[in-house]
Scaffold this motif. Sequence first.
Motif, PDB file in Angstrom:
ATOM      1  N   PRO A   1      -9.875  32.856  32.360  1.00 57.79           N
ATOM      2  CA  PRO A   1      -9.535  34.143  31.739  1.00 57.79           C
ATOM      3  C   PRO A   1      -9.136  35.209  32.753  1.00 57.79           C
ATOM      4  O   PRO A   1      -9.747  36.259  32.867  1.00 57.79           O
ATOM      5  CB  PRO A   1     -10.827  34.513  31.004  1.00 57.79           C
ATOM      6  N   VAL A   2      -8.076  34.907  33.488  1.00 60.89           N
ATOM      7  CA  VAL A   2      -7.576  35.817  34.521  1.00 60.89           C
ATOM      8  C   VAL A   2      -6.119  36.142  34.192  1.00 60.89           C
ATOM      9  O   VAL A   2      -5.324  35.228  33.964  1.00 60.89           O
ATOM     10  CB  VAL A   2      -7.659  35.162  35.918  1.00 60.89           C
ATOM     11  N   GLU A   3      -5.777  37.415  34.173  1.00 62.87           N
ATOM     12  CA  GLU A   3      -4.395  37.808  33.921  1.00 62.87           C
ATOM     13  C   GLU A   3      -3.587  37.802  35.210  1.00 62.87           C
ATOM     14  O   GLU A   3      -4.134  37.907  36.305  1.00 62.87           O
ATOM     15  CB  GLU A   3      -4.351  39.207  33.291  1.00 62.87           C
ATOM     16  N   ASN A   4      -2.274  37.644  35.057  1.00 62.21           N
ATOM     17  CA  ASN A   4      -1.334  37.725  36.178  1.00 62.21           C
ATOM     18  C   ASN A   4      -1.601  36.669  37.258  1.00 62.21           C
ATOM     19  O   ASN A   4      -1.506  36.957  38.455  1.00 62.21           O
ATOM     20  CB  ASN A   4      -1.345  39.132  36.804  1.00 62.21           C
ATOM     21  N   VAL A   5      -1.923  35.463  36.840  1.00 58.44           N
ATOM     22  CA  VAL A   5      -2.099  34.368  37.797  1.00 58.44           C
ATOM     23  C   VAL A   5      -0.713  33.992  38.322  1.00 58.44           C
ATOM     24  O   VAL A   5       0.165  33.605  37.552  1.00 58.44           O
ATOM     25  CB  VAL A   5      -2.763  33.146  37.126  1.00 58.44           C
TER      26      VAL A   5
ATOM     27  N   LYS B   1      -7.742  18.246  29.291  1.00 52.56           N
ATOM     28  CA  LYS B   1      -6.337  18.217  29.695  1.00 52.56           C
ATOM     29  C   LYS B   1      -5.623  19.526  29.378  1.00 52.56           C
ATOM     30  O   LYS B   1      -4.417  19.631  29.536  1.00 52.56           O
ATOM     31  CB  LYS B   1      -5.616  17.077  28.972  1.00 52.56           C
ATOM     32  N   ILE B   2      -6.394  20.518  28.892  1.00 51.70           N
ATOM     33  CA  ILE B   2      -5.816  21.803  28.489  1.00 51.70           C
ATOM     34  C   ILE B   2      -6.407  22.905  29.352  1.00 51.70           C
ATOM     35  O   ILE B   2      -7.634  23.015  29.484  1.00 51.70           O
ATOM     36  CB  ILE B   2      -6.113  22.094  27.004  1.00 51.70           C
ATOM     37  N   LEU B   3      -5.536  23.725  29.944  1.00 48.59           N
ATOM     38  CA  LEU B   3      -5.973  24.897  30.697  1.00 48.59           C
ATOM     39  C   LEU B   3      -5.636  26.133  29.872  1.00 48.59           C
ATOM     40  O   LEU B   3      -4.499  26.291  29.420  1.00 48.59           O
ATOM     41  CB  LEU B   3      -5.255  24.966  32.046  1.00 48.59           C
ATOM     42  N   ILE B   4      -6.638  26.992  29.674  1.00 45.99           N
ATOM     43  CA  ILE B   4      -6.428  28.236  28.935  1.00 45.99           C
ATOM     44  C   ILE B   4      -6.382  29.378  29.941  1.00 45.99           C
ATOM     45  O   ILE B   4      -7.382  29.686  30.586  1.00 45.99           O
ATOM     46  CB  ILE B   4      -7.562  28.491  27.906  1.00 45.99           C
ATOM     47  N   GLY B   5      -5.201  29.958  30.108  1.00 47.46           N
ATOM     48  CA  GLY B   5      -5.028  31.025  31.089  1.00 47.46           C
ATOM     49  C   GLY B   5      -4.886  32.385  30.435  1.00 47.46           C
ATOM     50  O   GLY B   5      -4.625  32.497  29.240  1.00 47.46           O
ATOM     51  N   GLY B   6      -5.044  33.423  31.244  1.00 51.87           N
ATOM     52  CA  GLY B   6      -4.864  34.782  30.762  1.00 51.87           C
ATOM     53  C   GLY B   6      -3.386  35.138  30.643  1.00 51.87           C
ATOM     54  O   GLY B   6      -2.494  34.335  30.941  1.00 51.87           O
TER      55      GLY B   6
END
Length: 196
Positions: A17-21, A70-75
């Motif tokens: 849960p990080v924005e602007n990766v 197998k799923i990455l949840i990003g910001g």
Amino acid sequence: MAYDKFSKITSPAIPLPVENVDTDQIIPARYLKAVERKGFGDNLFRDWRYNRDGSPKTEFPLNNPMYSGKILIGGKNFGSGSSREHAAWALYDYGFRVVVSSFFADIFKNNALNNGLLPVVVPGEFLQRIFKTIEKNPDAEFEVDLQKQKFTILESGESVEFEINPYKKHCLQNGLDDIDYLVAMKDKIAAFEKTK
């Protein structure tokens, strides 16, 4: 290079849960020397995953045994920064087949699609529901149905549809990159050439 055929994935997810990766955080520039697409997963999020002495940072989600999948949840705004294709290589090589965010940088999104990795854009509110679901139950599973273009939180049954270019959808479903696609069309191309 062909990739795994993609139709439907049911898997837990790893939350980030990080924005602007940006792509330098995904795969730092000092690891871009290799010319093959193998081994990049070892250095995925290298500076976030490891201390300077090489020991893993236990608080980082990829090092936390509670999380898998197998799923990455990003910001929001995932994959910004430089256009390095290695970022998609690293995510795929690590084992991810889907990255979910409320917004992707265009170049990263295209690089992902070109390298067997499905970027799924969901509304911001739905993204927060995914994070909350994982927070409550790290083993919660999600379904990504490429044919229906639908992402589902299986615990609640909530789902959203996502967009994808029809050509890239075809390539993912058949495990093809752009070169494979053209090679698969060689008989049709040859037949067309004969009509000229």
